[in-house]
Design a protein around this motif. Structure first.
Motif, PDB file in Angstrom:
ATOM      1  N   THR A   1     -74.381  -9.828  -4.918  1.00 21.89           N
ATOM      2  CA  THR A   1     -73.733 -11.134  -5.012  1.00 21.89           C
ATOM      3  C   THR A   1     -72.232 -11.004  -5.305  1.00 21.89           C
ATOM      4  O   THR A   1     -71.491 -11.970  -5.180  1.00 21.89           O
ATOM      5  CB  THR A   1     -74.352 -11.963  -6.148  1.00 21.89           C
ATOM      6  OG1 THR A   1     -74.225 -11.217  -7.371  1.00 21.89           O
ATOM      7  CG2 THR A   1     -75.817 -12.233  -5.888  1.00 21.89           C
ATOM      8  N   ALA A   2     -71.806  -9.782  -5.679  1.00 23.22           N
ATOM      9  CA  ALA A   2     -70.410  -9.588  -6.052  1.00 23.22           C
ATOM     10  C   ALA A   2     -69.497  -9.949  -4.886  1.00 23.22           C
ATOM     11  O   ALA A   2     -69.723  -9.543  -3.760  1.00 23.22           O
ATOM     12  CB  ALA A   2     -70.175  -8.147  -6.488  1.00 23.22           C
ATOM     13  N   SER A   3     -68.491 -10.692  -5.164  1.00 22.53           N
ATOM     14  CA  SER A   3     -67.572 -11.124  -4.116  1.00 22.53           C
ATOM     15  C   SER A   3     -66.532 -10.049  -3.860  1.00 22.53           C
ATOM     16  O   SER A   3     -66.400  -9.086  -4.604  1.00 22.53           O
ATOM     17  CB  SER A   3     -66.866 -12.402  -4.555  1.00 22.53           C
ATOM     18  OG  SER A   3     -66.012 -12.103  -5.637  1.00 22.53           O
ATOM     19  N   ARG A   4     -65.812 -10.253  -2.778  1.00 16.43           N
ATOM     20  CA  ARG A   4     -64.715  -9.355  -2.444  1.00 16.43           C
ATOM     21  C   ARG A   4     -63.657  -9.361  -3.560  1.00 16.43           C
ATOM     22  O   ARG A   4     -63.070  -8.337  -3.872  1.00 16.43           O
ATOM     23  CB  ARG A   4     -64.107  -9.832  -1.135  1.00 16.43           C
ATOM     24  CG  ARG A   4     -63.150  -8.863  -0.508  1.00 16.43           C
ATOM     25  CD  ARG A   4     -62.712  -9.359   0.843  1.00 16.43           C
ATOM     26  NE  ARG A   4     -61.453  -8.740   1.213  1.00 16.43           N
ATOM     27  CZ  ARG A   4     -61.362  -7.518   1.726  1.00 16.43           C
ATOM     28  NH1 ARG A   4     -62.453  -6.831   1.943  1.00 16.43           N
ATOM     29  NH2 ARG A   4     -60.199  -7.000   2.022  1.00 16.43           N
ATOM     30  N   SER A   5     -63.485 -10.510  -4.148  1.00 16.93           N
ATOM     31  CA  SER A   5     -62.533 -10.635  -5.254  1.00 16.93           C
ATOM     32  C   SER A   5     -62.964  -9.775  -6.443  1.00 16.93           C
ATOM     33  O   SER A   5     -62.148  -9.105  -7.067  1.00 16.93           O
ATOM     34  CB  SER A   5     -62.431 -12.092  -5.706  1.00 16.93           C
ATOM     35  OG  SER A   5     -61.273 -12.685  -5.178  1.00 16.93           O
TER      36      SER A   5
ATOM     37  N   LEU B   1     -64.750  -7.154  -6.344  1.00 20.33           N
ATOM     38  CA  LEU B   1     -64.502  -5.759  -6.012  1.00 20.33           C
ATOM     39  C   LEU B   1     -63.068  -5.381  -6.357  1.00 20.33           C
ATOM     40  O   LEU B   1     -62.817  -4.376  -7.005  1.00 20.33           O
ATOM     41  CB  LEU B   1     -64.744  -5.496  -4.527  1.00 20.33           C
ATOM     42  CG  LEU B   1     -64.126  -4.177  -4.041  1.00 20.33           C
ATOM     43  CD1 LEU B   1     -64.838  -2.985  -4.635  1.00 20.33           C
ATOM     44  CD2 LEU B   1     -64.093  -4.095  -2.537  1.00 20.33           C
ATOM     45  N   PHE B   2     -62.140  -6.243  -5.942  1.00 21.60           N
ATOM     46  CA  PHE B   2     -60.743  -5.915  -6.176  1.00 21.60           C
ATOM     47  C   PHE B   2     -60.444  -5.835  -7.663  1.00 21.60           C
ATOM     48  O   PHE B   2     -59.709  -4.965  -8.096  1.00 21.60           O
ATOM     49  CB  PHE B   2     -59.836  -6.927  -5.478  1.00 21.60           C
ATOM     50  CG  PHE B   2     -59.544  -6.517  -4.068  1.00 21.60           C
ATOM     51  CD1 PHE B   2     -58.517  -5.620  -3.809  1.00 21.60           C
ATOM     52  CD2 PHE B   2     -60.316  -6.969  -3.014  1.00 21.60           C
ATOM     53  CE1 PHE B   2     -58.246  -5.211  -2.513  1.00 21.60           C
ATOM     54  CE2 PHE B   2     -60.050  -6.558  -1.726  1.00 21.60           C
ATOM     55  CZ  PHE B   2     -59.030  -5.687  -1.472  1.00 21.60           C
ATOM     56  N   ASP B   3     -61.060  -6.734  -8.416  1.00 26.54           N
ATOM     57  CA  ASP B   3     -60.871  -6.651  -9.851  1.00 26.54           C
ATOM     58  C   ASP B   3     -61.405  -5.320 -10.372  1.00 26.54           C
ATOM     59  O   ASP B   3     -60.840  -4.714 -11.267  1.00 26.54           O
ATOM     60  CB  ASP B   3     -61.589  -7.813 -10.548  1.00 26.54           C
ATOM     61  CG  ASP B   3     -60.914  -9.136 -10.210  1.00 26.54           C
ATOM     62  OD1 ASP B   3     -59.740  -9.112  -9.792  1.00 26.54           O
ATOM     63  OD2 ASP B   3     -61.563 -10.182 -10.349  1.00 26.54           O
TER      64      ASP B   3
ATOM     65  N   VAL C   1     -49.129  -5.955  -4.119  1.00 27.37           N
ATOM     66  CA  VAL C   1     -49.817  -5.412  -2.954  1.00 27.37           C
ATOM     67  C   VAL C   1     -51.316  -5.672  -3.021  1.00 27.37           C
ATOM     68  O   VAL C   1     -51.945  -6.043  -2.039  1.00 27.37           O
ATOM     69  CB  VAL C   1     -49.526  -3.896  -2.830  1.00 27.37           C
ATOM     70  CG1 VAL C   1     -50.636  -3.199  -2.080  1.00 27.37           C
ATOM     71  CG2 VAL C   1     -48.202  -3.683  -2.124  1.00 27.37           C
ATOM     72  N   VAL C   2     -51.883  -5.488  -4.196  1.00 31.62           N
ATOM     73  CA  VAL C   2     -53.321  -5.700  -4.341  1.00 31.62           C
ATOM     74  C   VAL C   2     -53.667  -7.159  -4.056  1.00 31.62           C
ATOM     75  O   VAL C   2     -54.621  -7.462  -3.347  1.00 31.62           O
ATOM     76  CB  VAL C   2     -53.792  -5.293  -5.748  1.00 31.62           C
ATOM     77  CG1 VAL C   2     -55.218  -5.748  -5.991  1.00 31.62           C
ATOM     78  CG2 VAL C   2     -53.705  -3.781  -5.916  1.00 31.62           C
TER      79      VAL C   2
ATOM     80  N   ARG D   1     -60.962   7.615  -6.368  1.00 27.90           N
ATOM     81  CA  ARG D   1     -61.601   7.156  -7.600  1.00 27.90           C
ATOM     82  C   ARG D   1     -61.538   5.633  -7.693  1.00 27.90           C
ATOM     83  O   ARG D   1     -60.506   5.022  -7.459  1.00 27.90           O
ATOM     84  CB  ARG D   1     -60.908   7.769  -8.812  1.00 27.90           C
ATOM     85  CG  ARG D   1     -61.646   7.566 -10.120  1.00 27.90           C
ATOM     86  CD  ARG D   1     -60.811   8.093 -11.275  1.00 27.90           C
ATOM     87  NE  ARG D   1     -60.552   9.528 -11.187  1.00 27.90           N
ATOM     88  CZ  ARG D   1     -61.422  10.448 -11.563  1.00 27.90           C
ATOM     89  NH1 ARG D   1     -62.585  10.111 -12.047  1.00 27.90           N
ATOM     90  NH2 ARG D   1     -61.103  11.723 -11.459  1.00 27.90           N
ATOM     91  N   VAL D   2     -62.650   5.007  -8.020  1.00 27.78           N
ATOM     92  CA  VAL D   2     -62.706   3.575  -8.267  1.00 27.78           C
ATOM     93  C   VAL D   2     -63.437   3.355  -9.574  1.00 27.78           C
ATOM     94  O   VAL D   2     -64.526   3.882  -9.745  1.00 27.78           O
ATOM     95  CB  VAL D   2     -63.447   2.849  -7.132  1.00 27.78           C
ATOM     96  CG1 VAL D   2     -63.498   1.365  -7.407  1.00 27.78           C
ATOM     97  CG2 VAL D   2     -62.799   3.148  -5.786  1.00 27.78           C
TER      98      VAL D   2
END
Lengths: 216, 216
Positions: A163-167, A169-171, A188-189, B104-105
DNA sequence: ACCTGAACACCGTTCAAGT
DNA sequence: ACCTGAACACCGTTCAAGT
Protein backbone atom coordinates in the motif's frame (compact mmCIF):
# COMPACT_ATOMS: atom_id res chain seq x y z
CA UNK A 1 11.87 -46.19 -8.87
CA UNK A 2 12.91 -42.62 -8.04
CA UNK A 3 14.40 -41.57 -4.76
CA UNK A 4 12.85 -38.69 -2.91
CA UNK A 5 15.69 -36.30 -3.65
CA UNK A 6 16.62 -37.76 -7.01
CA UNK A 7 19.24 -36.00 -9.07
CA UNK A 8 17.37 -34.94 -12.18
CA UNK A 9 20.46 -34.28 -14.27
CA UNK A 10 24.17 -34.76 -13.91
CA UNK A 11 25.85 -31.80 -12.27
CA UNK A 12 27.33 -29.32 -14.73
CA UNK A 13 28.79 -25.84 -14.64
CA UNK A 14 25.67 -24.57 -16.37
CA UNK A 15 23.29 -26.08 -13.82
CA UNK A 16 25.38 -24.68 -10.99
CA UNK A 17 25.42 -21.17 -12.47
CA UNK A 18 21.66 -21.33 -13.10
CA UNK A 19 21.06 -22.31 -9.49
CA UNK A 20 23.31 -19.47 -8.36
CA UNK A 21 21.33 -16.93 -10.40
CA UNK A 22 18.06 -18.28 -8.98
CA UNK A 23 19.40 -17.97 -5.45
CA UNK A 24 20.74 -14.46 -6.06
CA UNK A 25 17.41 -13.34 -7.50
CA UNK A 26 15.30 -14.73 -4.68
CA UNK A 27 17.56 -14.23 -1.67
CA UNK A 28 20.01 -11.51 -2.65
CA UNK A 29 23.80 -11.64 -2.48
CA UNK A 30 23.73 -12.92 1.08
CA UNK A 31 21.62 -15.87 -0.04
CA UNK A 32 24.29 -17.33 -2.27
CA UNK A 33 26.14 -19.72 0.04
CA UNK A 34 27.59 -23.14 -0.62
CA UNK A 35 25.16 -24.54 1.91
CA UNK A 36 22.12 -23.18 0.05
CA UNK A 37 23.65 -24.18 -3.27
CA UNK A 38 24.40 -27.77 -2.27
CA UNK A 39 20.90 -28.16 -0.84
CA UNK A 40 19.27 -26.83 -3.98
CA UNK A 41 21.41 -29.05 -6.18
CA UNK A 42 21.28 -32.03 -3.80
CA UNK A 43 25.02 -32.48 -3.83
CA UNK A 44 28.15 -31.87 -1.76
CA UNK A 45 30.39 -28.82 -1.65
CA UNK A 46 33.28 -30.63 -3.30
CA UNK A 47 31.17 -31.46 -6.32
CA UNK A 48 30.68 -27.77 -7.03
CA UNK A 49 34.41 -27.15 -6.74
CA UNK A 50 34.86 -29.76 -9.41
CA UNK A 51 33.14 -27.44 -11.91
CA UNK A 52 34.02 -24.01 -10.55
CA UNK A 53 37.31 -22.78 -9.04
CA UNK A 54 35.82 -20.62 -6.28
CA UNK A 55 32.84 -18.50 -5.36
CA UNK A 56 34.11 -15.42 -7.21
CA UNK A 57 34.16 -17.35 -10.46
CA UNK A 58 30.58 -18.40 -9.81
CA UNK A 59 29.50 -14.78 -9.33
CA UNK A 60 31.36 -13.72 -12.47
CA UNK A 61 29.75 -16.47 -14.51
CA UNK A 62 26.32 -15.56 -13.16
CA UNK A 63 26.85 -11.91 -14.09
CA UNK A 64 28.21 -12.72 -17.53
CA UNK A 65 25.27 -14.96 -18.38
CA UNK A 66 22.68 -12.37 -17.40
CA UNK A 67 24.53 -9.50 -19.11
CA UNK A 68 25.00 -11.49 -22.31
CA UNK A 69 21.31 -12.33 -22.40
CA UNK A 70 20.33 -8.73 -21.68
CA UNK A 71 22.54 -7.27 -24.41
CA UNK A 72 21.18 -9.73 -26.98
CA UNK A 73 21.45 -8.79 -30.62
CA UNK A 74 23.05 -5.46 -31.63
CA UNK A 75 20.66 -2.54 -31.27
CA UNK A 76 20.86 1.21 -30.97
CA UNK A 77 22.25 2.65 -27.77
CA UNK A 78 18.89 3.61 -26.26
CA UNK A 79 17.66 0.06 -26.73
CA UNK A 80 20.77 -1.46 -25.19
CA UNK A 81 20.44 0.96 -22.29
CA UNK A 82 16.83 -0.03 -21.63
CA UNK A 83 17.65 -3.73 -21.82
CA UNK A 84 20.27 -3.27 -19.13
CA UNK A 85 17.88 -1.11 -17.14
CA UNK A 86 15.35 -3.93 -17.14
CA UNK A 87 17.95 -6.60 -16.41
CA UNK A 88 19.21 -4.70 -13.38
CA UNK A 89 15.67 -4.28 -12.14
CA UNK A 90 15.09 -8.02 -12.45
CA UNK A 91 18.46 -8.91 -10.89
CA UNK A 92 19.33 -6.22 -8.33
CA UNK A 93 22.49 -8.06 -7.24
CA UNK A 94 23.83 -7.48 -10.75
CA UNK A 95 24.49 -3.77 -10.17
CA UNK A 96 27.13 -4.36 -7.52
CA UNK A 97 28.54 -7.34 -9.37
CA UNK A 98 29.02 -5.35 -12.58
CA UNK A 99 30.95 -2.83 -10.50
CA UNK A 100 33.18 -5.65 -9.32
CA UNK A 101 33.59 -6.95 -12.87
CA UNK A 102 34.58 -3.55 -14.27
CA UNK A 103 37.22 -3.26 -11.54
CA UNK A 104 38.55 -6.77 -12.17
CA UNK A 105 41.99 -7.02 -13.78
CA UNK A 106 42.54 -8.88 -16.03
CA UNK A 107 39.16 -8.28 -17.62
CA UNK A 108 36.59 -11.00 -17.28
CA UNK A 109 33.77 -11.68 -19.69
CA UNK A 110 31.41 -8.90 -18.64
CA UNK A 111 33.62 -5.88 -19.36
CA UNK A 112 34.54 -6.67 -22.98
CA UNK A 113 30.95 -7.66 -23.66
CA UNK A 114 29.63 -4.27 -22.50
CA UNK A 115 32.42 -2.33 -24.19
CA UNK A 116 31.87 -4.17 -27.44
CA UNK A 117 28.09 -3.81 -27.51
CA UNK A 118 28.09 -0.07 -26.79
CA UNK A 119 31.27 0.56 -28.77
CA UNK A 120 29.92 -0.84 -32.00
CA UNK A 121 26.96 1.50 -31.73
CA UNK A 122 29.18 4.48 -30.96
CA UNK A 123 31.15 3.69 -34.10
CA UNK A 124 27.89 3.44 -36.04
CA UNK A 125 27.05 6.98 -34.93
CA UNK A 126 30.01 8.19 -36.97
CA UNK A 127 32.27 9.05 -34.03
CA UNK A 128 35.91 9.21 -35.24
CA UNK A 129 38.28 6.60 -33.85
CA UNK A 130 40.00 9.01 -31.45
CA UNK A 131 36.65 9.46 -29.65
CA UNK A 132 35.67 5.82 -29.38
CA UNK A 133 36.94 5.18 -25.90
CA UNK A 134 35.71 8.42 -24.36
CA UNK A 135 32.27 8.24 -25.94
CA UNK A 136 31.74 4.56 -25.21
CA UNK A 137 32.81 4.71 -21.57
CA UNK A 138 30.72 7.84 -21.00
CA UNK A 139 27.58 6.07 -22.19
CA UNK A 140 28.45 2.86 -20.39
CA UNK A 141 29.16 4.40 -17.03
CA UNK A 142 26.04 6.53 -17.08
CA UNK A 143 23.83 3.60 -18.07
CA UNK A 144 25.26 1.23 -15.47
CA UNK A 145 25.36 3.80 -12.69
CA UNK A 146 21.89 5.21 -13.22
CA UNK A 147 20.27 1.82 -13.89
CA UNK A 148 21.96 0.38 -10.83
CA UNK A 149 20.75 3.11 -8.55
CA UNK A 150 17.23 2.78 -9.94
CA UNK A 151 17.33 -0.99 -9.40
CA UNK A 152 18.30 -0.49 -5.77
CA UNK A 153 15.41 1.92 -5.23
CA UNK A 154 12.90 -0.41 -6.83
CA UNK A 155 14.16 -3.39 -4.89
CA UNK A 156 13.39 -1.35 -1.78
CA UNK A 157 9.87 -0.53 -2.98
CA UNK A 158 9.16 -4.22 -3.34
CA UNK A 159 10.19 -4.67 0.26
CA UNK A 160 7.73 -2.05 1.51
CA UNK A 161 4.08 -2.84 2.25
CA UNK A 162 2.17 -2.92 -1.07
CA UNK A 163 0.00 0.00 0.00
CA UNK A 164 3.05 2.26 0.36
CA UNK A 165 2.84 5.15 -2.05
CA UNK A 166 5.56 6.48 -4.27
CA UNK A 167 5.80 9.41 -1.89
CA UNK A 168 6.42 7.12 1.05
CA UNK A 169 9.20 5.45 -0.89
CA UNK A 170 10.87 8.78 -1.43
CA UNK A 171 10.58 9.60 2.22
CA UNK A 172 12.21 6.25 2.91
CA UNK A 173 15.00 6.86 0.42
CA UNK A 174 15.48 10.38 1.68
CA UNK A 175 16.06 8.95 5.13
CA UNK A 176 18.01 11.05 7.57
CA UNK A 177 19.47 13.56 5.15
CA UNK A 178 19.56 16.98 6.76
CA UNK A 179 17.61 19.32 4.43
CA UNK A 180 19.45 22.37 5.75
CA UNK A 181 22.90 21.17 4.79
CA UNK A 182 21.77 19.75 1.45
CA UNK A 183 19.52 22.29 -0.28
CA UNK A 184 20.20 21.08 -3.81
CA UNK A 185 19.64 17.43 -2.93
CA UNK A 186 16.36 18.34 -1.30
CA UNK A 187 15.16 20.25 -4.35
CA UNK A 188 16.15 17.42 -6.67
CA UNK A 189 14.39 14.77 -4.64
CA UNK A 190 11.18 16.82 -4.58
CA UNK A 191 11.41 17.22 -8.33
CA UNK A 192 12.12 13.57 -9.10
CA UNK A 193 9.07 12.61 -7.06
CA UNK A 194 6.84 13.58 -9.97
CA UNK A 195 8.78 12.09 -12.86
CA UNK A 196 8.74 8.69 -14.48
CA UNK A 197 11.89 6.74 -13.64
CA UNK A 198 12.34 5.26 -17.07
CA UNK A 199 11.92 8.59 -18.85
CA UNK A 200 14.33 10.17 -16.41
CA UNK A 201 16.83 7.44 -17.20
CA UNK A 202 16.43 7.89 -20.96
CA UNK A 203 16.85 11.64 -20.61
CA UNK A 204 20.28 10.95 -19.18
CA UNK A 205 21.16 8.66 -22.08
CA UNK A 206 20.06 11.39 -24.49
CA UNK A 207 22.18 13.91 -22.63
CA UNK A 208 25.30 11.83 -23.16
CA UNK A 209 24.33 11.21 -26.79
CA UNK A 210 23.95 14.96 -27.26
CA UNK A 211 27.42 15.40 -25.84
CA UNK A 212 28.80 12.87 -28.31
CA UNK A 213 27.13 14.67 -31.20
CA UNK A 214 28.34 18.07 -29.98
CA UNK A 215 31.97 17.02 -29.54
CA UNK A 216 32.51 14.77 -32.58
CA UNK B 1 55.87 3.63 33.59
CA UNK B 2 54.32 2.69 30.26
CA UNK B 3 53.24 -0.81 29.39
CA UNK B 4 54.55 -2.34 26.20
CA UNK B 5 51.22 -2.08 24.41
CA UNK B 6 50.04 1.07 26.07
CA UNK B 7 46.84 2.61 24.84
CA UNK B 8 47.87 6.00 23.54
CA UNK B 9 44.37 7.48 23.50
CA UNK B 10 40.93 6.43 24.66
CA UNK B 11 39.05 4.50 22.01
CA UNK B 12 36.67 6.60 19.94
CA UNK B 13 34.61 6.23 16.81
CA UNK B 14 37.03 8.52 15.02
CA UNK B 15 40.10 6.51 15.97
CA UNK B 16 38.36 3.30 14.88
CA UNK B 17 37.37 4.75 11.50
CA UNK B 18 40.89 6.09 10.96
CA UNK B 19 42.35 2.68 11.69
CA UNK B 20 39.85 1.12 9.29
CA UNK B 21 40.87 3.49 6.49
CA UNK B 22 44.56 2.74 7.15
CA UNK B 23 43.88 -1.00 6.98
CA UNK B 24 41.80 -0.67 3.82
CA UNK B 25 44.52 1.39 2.15
CA UNK B 26 47.35 -0.97 3.01
CA UNK B 27 45.66 -4.36 2.84
CA UNK B 28 42.58 -3.88 0.67
CA UNK B 29 38.99 -4.77 1.52
CA UNK B 30 40.00 -8.25 2.62
CA UNK B 31 42.38 -6.75 5.16
CA UNK B 32 39.67 -5.05 7.18
CA UNK B 33 38.79 -7.66 9.80
CA UNK B 34 37.93 -7.28 13.44
CA UNK B 35 41.02 -9.30 14.27
CA UNK B 36 43.33 -6.88 12.43
CA UNK B 37 41.42 -3.93 13.81
CA UNK B 38 41.59 -5.03 17.45
CA UNK B 39 45.30 -5.76 17.11
CA UNK B 40 46.00 -2.36 15.59
CA UNK B 41 43.95 -0.61 18.26
CA UNK B 42 45.14 -2.90 21.08
CA UNK B 43 41.61 -3.61 22.23
CA UNK B 44 38.86 -6.24 22.15
CA UNK B 45 36.14 -6.80 19.59
CA UNK B 46 33.39 -5.75 21.97
CA UNK B 47 35.01 -2.37 22.48
CA UNK B 48 34.62 -1.60 18.80
CA UNK B 49 30.97 -2.61 18.88
CA UNK B 50 30.54 -0.07 21.62
CA UNK B 51 31.26 2.70 19.12
CA UNK B 52 30.00 1.20 15.86
CA UNK B 53 26.90 -0.92 15.21
CA UNK B 54 28.45 -3.36 12.73
CA UNK B 55 31.08 -3.69 10.05
CA UNK B 56 28.91 -2.13 7.34
CA UNK B 57 28.62 1.06 9.35
CA UNK B 58 32.37 1.12 9.68
CA UNK B 59 32.81 0.84 5.90
CA UNK B 60 30.21 3.56 5.33
CA UNK B 61 31.90 5.88 7.79
CA UNK B 62 35.28 5.24 6.19
CA UNK B 63 33.91 6.02 2.74
CA UNK B 64 32.11 9.13 3.92
CA UNK B 65 35.19 10.54 5.57
CA UNK B 66 37.37 10.08 2.52
CA UNK B 67 34.72 11.38 0.12
CA UNK B 68 34.05 14.44 2.26
CA UNK B 69 37.74 15.25 2.39
CA UNK B 70 38.12 14.71 -1.36
CA UNK B 71 35.21 16.98 -2.26
CA UNK B 72 36.50 19.74 -0.02
CA UNK B 73 35.37 23.26 -0.77
CA UNK B 74 33.00 23.94 -3.70
CA UNK B 75 34.82 24.05 -7.04
CA UNK B 76 33.95 23.71 -10.68
CA UNK B 77 32.95 20.29 -11.96
CA UNK B 78 36.28 19.46 -13.58
CA UNK B 79 38.08 20.16 -10.32
CA UNK B 80 35.65 18.05 -8.28
CA UNK B 81 36.06 15.27 -10.82
CA UNK B 82 39.85 15.33 -10.55
CA UNK B 83 39.73 15.37 -6.76
CA UNK B 84 37.62 12.21 -6.80
CA UNK B 85 39.89 10.70 -9.44
CA UNK B 86 42.87 11.21 -7.15
CA UNK B 87 41.02 10.01 -4.07
CA UNK B 88 40.01 6.78 -5.79
CA UNK B 89 43.58 6.23 -6.92
CA UNK B 90 44.79 6.67 -3.35
CA UNK B 91 42.02 4.49 -1.90
CA UNK B 92 41.16 1.80 -4.46
CA UNK B 93 38.67 0.12 -2.09
CA UNK B 94 36.61 3.31 -2.28
CA UNK B 95 35.36 2.60 -5.81
CA UNK B 96 33.44 -0.51 -4.83
CA UNK B 97 32.30 1.05 -1.58
CA UNK B 98 30.85 4.10 -3.33
CA UNK B 99 28.91 1.67 -5.52
CA UNK B 100 27.52 0.09 -2.37
CA UNK B 101 26.71 3.51 -0.90
CA UNK B 102 24.83 4.69 -3.99
CA UNK B 103 22.75 1.50 -3.88
CA UNK B 104 22.02 1.87 -0.17
CA UNK B 105 18.45 2.78 0.77
CA UNK B 106 17.84 4.89 2.79
CA UNK B 107 20.69 7.09 1.62
CA UNK B 108 23.75 7.27 3.78
CA UNK B 109 26.14 10.19 4.00
CA UNK B 110 28.08 9.61 0.79
CA UNK B 111 25.23 9.88 -1.73
CA UNK B 112 23.81 13.25 -0.64
CA UNK B 113 27.33 14.60 -0.33
CA UNK B 114 28.17 13.72 -3.94
CA UNK B 115 24.80 14.83 -5.27
CA UNK B 116 25.06 18.12 -3.44
CA UNK B 117 28.61 18.93 -4.52
CA UNK B 118 28.04 18.21 -8.20
CA UNK B 119 24.49 19.53 -8.16
CA UNK B 120 25.42 22.97 -6.94
CA UNK B 121 27.90 23.27 -9.79
CA UNK B 122 25.33 22.09 -12.32
CA UNK B 123 22.99 24.79 -11.08
CA UNK B 124 25.80 27.32 -11.37
CA UNK B 125 26.14 26.39 -15.05
CA UNK B 126 22.68 27.81 -15.60
CA UNK B 127 20.89 24.48 -16.13
CA UNK B 128 17.13 24.97 -15.56
CA UNK B 129 15.61 23.16 -12.61
CA UNK B 130 13.95 20.45 -14.72
CA UNK B 131 17.41 19.34 -15.87
CA UNK B 132 19.12 19.28 -12.48
CA UNK B 133 18.67 15.62 -11.72
CA UNK B 134 19.53 14.34 -15.19
CA UNK B 135 22.58 16.56 -15.61
CA UNK B 136 23.93 15.95 -12.12
CA UNK B 137 23.56 12.17 -12.20
CA UNK B 138 25.08 12.01 -15.67
CA UNK B 139 28.22 13.78 -14.49
CA UNK B 140 28.34 11.85 -11.23
CA UNK B 141 27.99 8.41 -12.72
CA UNK B 142 30.58 9.06 -15.40
CA UNK B 143 33.09 10.46 -12.92
CA UNK B 144 32.67 7.64 -10.40
CA UNK B 145 32.58 4.89 -13.00
CA UNK B 146 35.56 6.07 -15.02
CA UNK B 147 37.64 7.05 -11.98
CA UNK B 148 36.87 3.71 -10.34
CA UNK B 149 37.95 1.70 -13.33
CA UNK B 150 41.13 3.73 -13.62
CA UNK B 151 41.87 3.20 -9.93
CA UNK B 152 41.53 -0.55 -10.36
CA UNK B 153 43.94 -0.54 -13.28
CA UNK B 154 46.51 1.53 -11.42
CA UNK B 155 46.25 -0.62 -8.32
CA UNK B 156 47.18 -3.53 -10.57
CA UNK B 157 50.19 -1.69 -12.00
CA UNK B 158 51.51 -1.17 -8.52
CA UNK B 159 51.30 -4.93 -8.00
CA UNK B 160 53.39 -5.70 -11.07
CA UNK B 161 57.20 -5.74 -11.02
CA UNK B 162 58.42 -2.12 -11.19
CA UNK B 163 60.15 -2.78 -14.48
CA UNK B 164 56.86 -3.69 -16.15
CA UNK B 165 56.07 -1.28 -18.95
CA UNK B 166 52.79 0.37 -19.64
CA UNK B 167 52.46 -2.02 -22.56
CA UNK B 168 52.83 -5.01 -20.30
CA UNK B 169 50.11 -3.64 -18.08
CA UNK B 170 47.76 -3.42 -21.01
CA UNK B 171 48.56 -6.96 -22.00
CA UNK B 172 47.76 -7.93 -18.43
CA UNK B 173 44.48 -6.03 -18.42
CA UNK B 174 43.59 -7.34 -21.83
CA UNK B 175 43.93 -10.85 -20.44
CA UNK B 176 42.12 -13.64 -22.22
CA UNK B 177 39.76 -11.53 -24.30
CA UNK B 178 39.33 -13.15 -27.69
CA UNK B 179 40.31 -10.48 -30.28
CA UNK B 180 38.19 -12.13 -32.98
CA UNK B 181 34.91 -11.85 -31.11
CA UNK B 182 35.67 -8.34 -29.82
CA UNK B 183 37.02 -6.23 -32.68
CA UNK B 184 35.92 -2.90 -31.24
CA UNK B 185 37.33 -3.65 -27.79
CA UNK B 186 40.63 -4.61 -29.37
CA UNK B 187 40.84 -1.39 -31.35
CA UNK B 188 39.99 0.70 -28.31
CA UNK B 189 42.58 -0.96 -26.09
CA UNK B 190 45.29 -0.40 -28.71
CA UNK B 191 44.28 3.23 -28.94
CA UNK B 192 44.15 3.85 -25.20
CA UNK B 193 47.64 2.44 -24.90
CA UNK B 194 49.08 5.72 -26.16
CA UNK B 195 46.95 8.19 -24.24
CA UNK B 196 47.32 9.81 -20.86
CA UNK B 197 44.81 8.38 -18.40
CA UNK B 198 44.02 11.67 -16.74
CA UNK B 199 43.44 13.48 -20.04
CA UNK B 200 41.29 10.61 -21.20
CA UNK B 201 39.23 10.93 -18.03
CA UNK B 202 38.84 14.70 -18.42
CA UNK B 203 37.79 14.26 -22.04
CA UNK B 204 34.87 12.20 -20.75
CA UNK B 205 33.93 14.89 -18.25
CA UNK B 206 34.01 17.47 -21.05
CA UNK B 207 31.83 15.21 -23.19
CA UNK B 208 29.13 15.15 -20.54
CA UNK B 209 29.49 18.90 -19.99
CA UNK B 210 29.06 19.43 -23.74
CA UNK B 211 25.88 17.36 -23.55
CA UNK B 212 24.57 19.54 -20.74
CA UNK B 213 25.29 22.69 -22.71
CA UNK B 214 23.70 21.25 -25.85
CA UNK B 215 20.49 20.12 -24.16
CA UNK B 216 19.83 23.00 -21.75
C1' DA C 1 36.24 -38.61 -13.64
C1' DC C 2 32.94 -37.28 -10.58
C1' DC C 3 31.06 -36.96 -6.22
C1' DT C 4 30.49 -37.13 -0.80
C1' DG C 5 30.59 -34.76 3.45
C1' DA C 6 33.35 -34.23 7.56
C1' DA C 7 37.10 -31.23 8.91
C1' DC C 8 39.57 -26.83 8.89
C1' DA C 9 40.64 -22.02 9.17
C1' DC C 10 38.54 -17.78 9.44
C1' DC C 11 34.99 -14.43 9.95
C1' DG C 12 31.36 -11.06 12.27
C1' DT C 13 28.83 -10.72 16.37
C1' DT C 14 27.36 -11.59 21.20
C1' DC C 15 27.66 -11.49 26.05
C1' DA C 16 28.94 -12.58 30.84
C1' DA C 17 32.37 -10.76 33.41
C1' DG C 18 35.54 -7.17 34.73
C1' DT C 19 37.04 -1.95 35.77
C1' DA D 1 30.13 3.71 30.75
C1' DC D 2 33.62 1.42 28.71
C1' DC D 3 36.21 -2.46 27.86
C1' DT D 4 37.82 -7.65 27.70
C1' DG D 5 38.08 -11.85 25.28
C1' DA D 6 36.13 -16.44 25.13
C1' DA D 7 32.19 -18.50 22.82
C1' DC D 8 28.97 -18.98 18.97
C1' DA D 9 27.07 -19.46 14.46
C1' DC D 10 28.30 -19.29 9.91
C1' DC D 11 31.16 -19.14 5.91
C1' DG D 12 34.43 -20.69 1.85
C1' DT D 13 37.57 -24.23 0.88
C1' DT D 14 40.08 -28.69 1.27
C1' DC D 15 40.71 -33.49 1.06
C1' DA D 16 40.61 -38.45 2.21
C1' DA D 17 37.47 -41.64 0.93
C1' DG D 18 33.99 -43.58 -2.02
C1' DT D 19 31.73 -44.88 -6.90
Amino acid sequence: VTSRTRRTEALSRERIVDAAVALLDSEGVGGLTFKALTQRLATGAGAIYHHVAHKDELLSAAAEGVVAEALGEPAEIRVLALRLYDALEEHPWLATQIGVELARVPWGGVTPRLLEAFGQQVRALGVPERGWFTATTAVMHYVLGAAGQNAANNATVRGLPPTASRSELFDHVWGDVDPAGFPFTRAVVEQVREHDDREQFLAGVDLVLAGIRAVY
